[in-house]
Design an enzyme around this catalytic site. Sequence first.
Site, PDB file in Angstrom:
ATOM      1  N   ILE A   1     -73.645  83.622   9.338  1.00 55.12           N
ATOM      2  CA  ILE A   1     -73.713  82.908  10.844  1.00 55.12           C
ATOM      3  C   ILE A   1     -73.514  81.502  10.643  1.00 55.12           C
ATOM      4  O   ILE A   1     -72.962  80.748  11.589  1.00 55.12           O
ATOM      5  CB  ILE A   1     -75.206  83.135  10.867  1.00 55.12           C
ATOM      6  CG1 ILE A   1     -75.595  84.730  11.222  1.00 55.12           C
ATOM      7  CG2 ILE A   1     -75.569  82.368  12.403  1.00 55.12           C
ATOM      8  CD1 ILE A   1     -76.896  85.098  11.648  1.00 55.12           C
TER       9      ILE A   1
ATOM     10  N   GLU B   1     -74.380  77.535   7.852  1.00 54.68           N
ATOM     11  CA  GLU B   1     -74.999  76.957   6.570  1.00 54.68           C
ATOM     12  C   GLU B   1     -75.866  75.788   7.070  1.00 54.68           C
ATOM     13  O   GLU B   1     -75.756  75.466   8.017  1.00 54.68           O
ATOM     14  CB  GLU B   1     -73.568  76.431   5.871  1.00 54.68           C
ATOM     15  CG  GLU B   1     -72.674  77.383   5.373  1.00 54.68           C
ATOM     16  CD  GLU B   1     -71.601  76.983   4.448  1.00 54.68           C
ATOM     17  OE1 GLU B   1     -71.977  76.243   3.832  1.00 54.68           O
ATOM     18  OE2 GLU B   1     -70.440  77.481   4.506  1.00 54.68           O
ATOM     19  N   GLY B   2     -76.879  75.940   6.066  1.00 48.36           N
ATOM     20  CA  GLY B   2     -78.053  74.860   6.318  1.00 48.36           C
ATOM     21  C   GLY B   2     -77.972  73.903   5.051  1.00 48.36           C
ATOM     22  O   GLY B   2     -77.160  74.010   4.212  1.00 48.36           O
ATOM     23  N   GLY B   3     -79.133  73.136   5.044  1.00 47.74           N
ATOM     24  CA  GLY B   3     -79.189  72.104   3.924  1.00 47.74           C
ATOM     25  C   GLY B   3     -79.387  72.800   2.687  1.00 47.74           C
ATOM     26  O   GLY B   3     -79.055  72.391   1.646  1.00 47.74           O
TER      27      GLY B   3
ATOM     28  N   GLY C   1     -78.936  76.303   2.197  1.00 52.38           N
ATOM     29  CA  GLY C   1     -78.013  77.750   1.698  1.00 52.38           C
ATOM     30  C   GLY C   1     -77.455  78.019   2.978  1.00 52.38           C
ATOM     31  O   GLY C   1     -77.128  77.507   4.011  1.00 52.38           O
TER      32      GLY C   1
ATOM     33  N   VAL D   1     -76.671  81.286   5.941  1.00 55.78           N
ATOM     34  CA  VAL D   1     -77.515  82.378   6.510  1.00 55.78           C
ATOM     35  C   VAL D   1     -76.578  83.561   7.178  1.00 55.78           C
ATOM     36  O   VAL D   1     -75.514  83.273   7.526  1.00 55.78           O
ATOM     37  CB  VAL D   1     -78.150  81.545   8.000  1.00 55.78           C
ATOM     38  CG1 VAL D   1     -79.000  82.569   8.803  1.00 55.78           C
ATOM     39  CG2 VAL D   1     -79.120  80.244   7.246  1.00 55.78           C
TER      40      VAL D   1
ATOM     41  N   LYS E   1     -81.393  84.221   4.732  1.00 52.01           N
ATOM     42  CA  LYS E   1     -81.168  82.791   4.236  1.00 52.01           C
ATOM     43  C   LYS E   1     -80.884  83.047   2.698  1.00 52.01           C
ATOM     44  O   LYS E   1     -82.015  83.484   1.843  1.00 52.01           O
ATOM     45  CB  LYS E   1     -81.865  81.656   4.790  1.00 52.01           C
ATOM     46  CG  LYS E   1     -81.505  80.322   4.084  1.00 52.01           C
ATOM     47  CD  LYS E   1     -82.222  79.446   4.626  1.00 52.01           C
ATOM     48  CE  LYS E   1     -81.529  77.934   4.393  1.00 52.01           C
ATOM     49  NZ  LYS E   1     -82.420  76.695   4.816  1.00 52.01           N
TER      50      LYS E   1
ATOM     51  N   ASP F   1     -86.358  67.171   8.441  1.00 50.90           N
ATOM     52  CA  ASP F   1     -84.866  67.195   8.599  1.00 50.90           C
ATOM     53  C   ASP F   1     -84.812  67.909   9.994  1.00 50.90           C
ATOM     54  O   ASP F   1     -83.924  68.670  10.419  1.00 50.90           O
ATOM     55  CB  ASP F   1     -84.116  68.208   7.867  1.00 50.90           C
ATOM     56  CG  ASP F   1     -82.511  68.016   7.544  1.00 50.90           C
ATOM     57  OD1 ASP F   1     -82.307  67.270   8.019  1.00 50.90           O
ATOM     58  OD2 ASP F   1     -81.904  68.863   7.260  1.00 50.90           O
TER      59      ASP F   1
END
Length: 549
Positions: A241, A243-245, A247, A249, A264, A358
């Site tokens: 789906i 990417e975040g800080g 990892g 998702v 995640k 964040d």
Amino acid sequence: MKHAGETTSDEAQALLQNRVASFALSFGAIMLVAVIGRTIAVLRYPEELAFVPAGTLGFQAAATGCLLVIYLLTRGRPRSAGFVRVVEASGLLAAGACLEVVAFGMTERLLWGGAIHDMLRDPHTRIFGYFALVMPLIGLAFVLTYAMVMRAAFVPTSARHTTLLTLAVGAPLVPIGFLAGSAADGMGYHLFSSSSLATGAAIQWGITTVVCTMISKVIYGLREEVREAKRLGQYTLEGLIGEGGMGMVYRASHAMLRRPTAIKLLAPDRAGTEALERFEREVQLTAQLTHPNTVTIFDYGRTDDGVLYYAMELLDGATLEEVVEIDGPQPPARVVRVLEQVAGALGEAHTIGLIHRDVKPANIVLARQGGENDVAKVVDFGLVKEIERRVGATVSREGTISGTPLYMAPEILTEPDAGSPRSDLYALGAVGYYMLTGQHVFEGKTVIEILGHHMHSAPMAPSVRLGDRVPEELERLILDCLAKDPAERPQSASELRRRLEQCDVPRWTQRKAQLWWEAHGPGLSERRTSGPPPRSETTMTVDLVTRKA
């Protein structure tokens, strides 16, 4: 009934249906070319009818029609795996039967025609006569072998299913060989006995079945291995789906509940001791939150090879970042509605002693949930910090700050441990500014330049930046949130919500939200299917000593 080991997920069913339709279309096209070629040959060279009965052309066309029917019934709207298998098996058996009639008709014509007898009586041409006699059977075996090998390599089914289907399609080769040999024996030609032709056909098709089974087993087995590699406990990963800080998702499904879920995973390149501790703390702290505008955590675990993951609700919607990118500045009414919800979620976190650290457009999702549109959800608590955390227990390295530079409060830049709930409100003010104007509060060519603006530059009023009127109370509130001194900002999320409620803006109704989603929802879906998963404004760690990100 499902065969052991076969997958029944929507993804697997869609793949099966697509591959069956593509195989039927491809082989049907080859068959159609063959029918047209034979028809032209017969019309141009009528003497061909001495070897090819006109009626067999109809059966060859019927075989092509069976493949076309498979294609028509399996293309388009989703079908069940059982329906696709029945259509495929029925169509292939019918097509095979038609081709077997063609081969038998050609053999019969050769036996009863005069030309073949002249060849068989002449010792010099007898071998060619015998070869011509078995050519229809050889040709049929070749066509069926080509079809079933192509199918085994292309259609993802279990080895057992492939074995049974291949045997069923080629089984008539044996009686055709027996009948051809018996007819030749009856006419006094004994080079090929009925038993030898039948045995040869059986051996040849047995080899074909083994080859098809092995191809299907290898390819299907590889798909199962890939699928198993994507399985985390009771969850199966279905697609990335974003990417975040901390990892990546994935969209996933639960084996028993069949509930759409987001998983995640800690990114492999961030799996150091510090990252593992931070990731584990993220899920533990997020799980304490129950506000309806905070993403809900379902489960948490570790794979067999030690990869950390957690499962959360899958949100049907778009991030604020995506909303502004596709539609530009948002109406003040919508901005107020979103900020109220996010302030509520942050208020709960602050009450139990947590700071998000964040807050940014990419970490706020506008979801369609429970029949409601524009339900704001705060996600990605990867940098969350406990306000009363003991000295010496911090996860961050000394002399560094973590966050997104475009939304970082100035006090964090000068004193990383000085973060407070009002730091989150600064970031939320920057989010509101972005929604109102379609632009970030501060821009810069480098991270250090942007951070310098946060510390020293006064933000331009949203109305000036936008070049249009902004409700005075809302503009004043946004600028208060962006004050350099935390004491000049709203002192709590509750105070921020109260001031938002006092803003003189039209109400953002469900009808307005629905109309927005109807107009822009398809565009958002197209963006996601046509490009890579969205990657937000970068969350990074900045070393305050070296001033390097």
